[in-house]
Design a protein around this motif. Structure first.
Motif: not given
Length: 313
Positions: A32-61
């Motif tokens: 149910a929470l996954g159906t929430r819609s995020i639009k325009t300005t809020a979406k731009a803010y959320a995308i930047d927030l998500a980028i800032s939360m990423i642990d960019l990872t490489t774990l390969e032999g």
């Protein structure tokens, strides 16, 4: 809480005394929470927030110093066409690559995280795990991602798991008294039940985890909205009971901007804005970054650039 961990019996009583999880209700709420819609300005803010939360990872032999340095460059400047793009939260590498990452990121706010404790299976003797952790911290790791002994946990040897987490936490301490933050990985896909995930969450937090993390990304079932929601509820309840704030890191299987926004809604609705920062919430999902960058470019230019306009990790 000290009495809870005084013995194996008391710890077992506490963990098995936690409220049982209603799987249908949990999954329904996550959906149910996954159906929430995020639009325009809020979406731009959320995308930047998500980028800032990423642990960019490489774990390969096949990881090389050159690959790690290239990934660090991407963490520092994810979109060379737009210098306003946020940096990622951290780079996550194997312990032998920590020094390379630390050198490449020196002077920046991007953290160096390292998987230790015989990642991803965790099948090693405790002295080996502690040496692995200490070596990573000495090389410059700001954060350690450890895996619990799932065999011990599933066998009901909770105190053994508790003591191992505490020992790794101690190994995160530096000579100057500071310490690397500890993320405790449960490998939720191997714990079989939601009740076990709730117990593991409380066990990790009682032992001193700074973050609890769903998975290694190396098994079939990794982060899901439902298991992440359950872990968010656990950190919320733990904060109420103890006053201690613990972070959450879903890892593996989160690949699209739409997925990331769903997880951010889970955070906002379950634990609130205090956790909506990379200090307390992370994504362990390197492939997610490229989709976030493409969606960010679309919002700013009105055109969809496509995958050829972002670097391949």
């Amino acid at each position: 809480m000290a009495d809870v961990t005084a013995s194996d019996a008391s710890l077992r009583r506490f963990l098995h005394g936690l409220p049982g999880v209603d799987p249908v209700g949990l999954e329904a709420r996550a959906a149910a929470l996954g159906t929430r819609s995020i639009k325009t300005t809020a979406k731009a803010y959320a995308i930047d927030l998500a980028i800032s939360m990423i642990d960019l990872t490489t774990l390969e032999g096949a990881d090389t110093p050159g690959k790690v340095r290239a990934l660090c460059a991407k963490a520092l400047n994810p979109d060379p066409t737009d210098r306003g793009t946020p940096r990622t939260a951290a780079i996550c590498v194997y312990p032998d690559m920590v020094a390379t990452a630390a050198e490449a990121l020196a002077g920046s706010e991007v953290k160096v995280a390292s998987v230790a404790t015989a990642f991803p299976a965790g099948r090693a003797a405790l002295p080996v795990k502690l040496a692995d952790t200490a070596d990573a911290v000495a090389a410059g790791a700001d954060e350690i991602d450890m895996v619990i002994d799932r065999g011990a946990f599933l066998s009901g040897r909770y105190l053994s798991v508790f003591e191992e987490i505490k020992a790794v936490k101690d190994a995160c301490r530096r000579a100057d008294g500071s310490a690397a933050r500890l993320k405790v990985i449960f490998e939720t896909g191997e714990l079989s039940t939601y009740d076990n995930i709730r117990r593991a969450s409380w066990l990790g937090m009682l032992a001193g985890a700074d973050f609890i993390k769903t998975s290694t990304g190396k098994v079939a079932v990794n982060a899901t909205p439902a298991n992440t929601l359950l872990m968010l509820e656990a950190v919320r309840d733990f904060a109420v009971a103890t006053g201690v704030q613990v972070g959450v890191k879903p890892a593996g299987g989160i690949r699209t901007t739409k997925d990331a926004l769903k997880f951010l809604v889970l955070v906002n609705e379950t634990v609130g804005e205090e956790w909506l920062t990379n200090e307390w919430f992370r994504f362990g999902a390197s492939s997610l970054l490229n989709d976030l960058l493409m969606q960010r470019q679309k919002l700013s230019t009105g055109r969809y650039s496509g995958p050829d306009y972002v670097t391949v990790d």
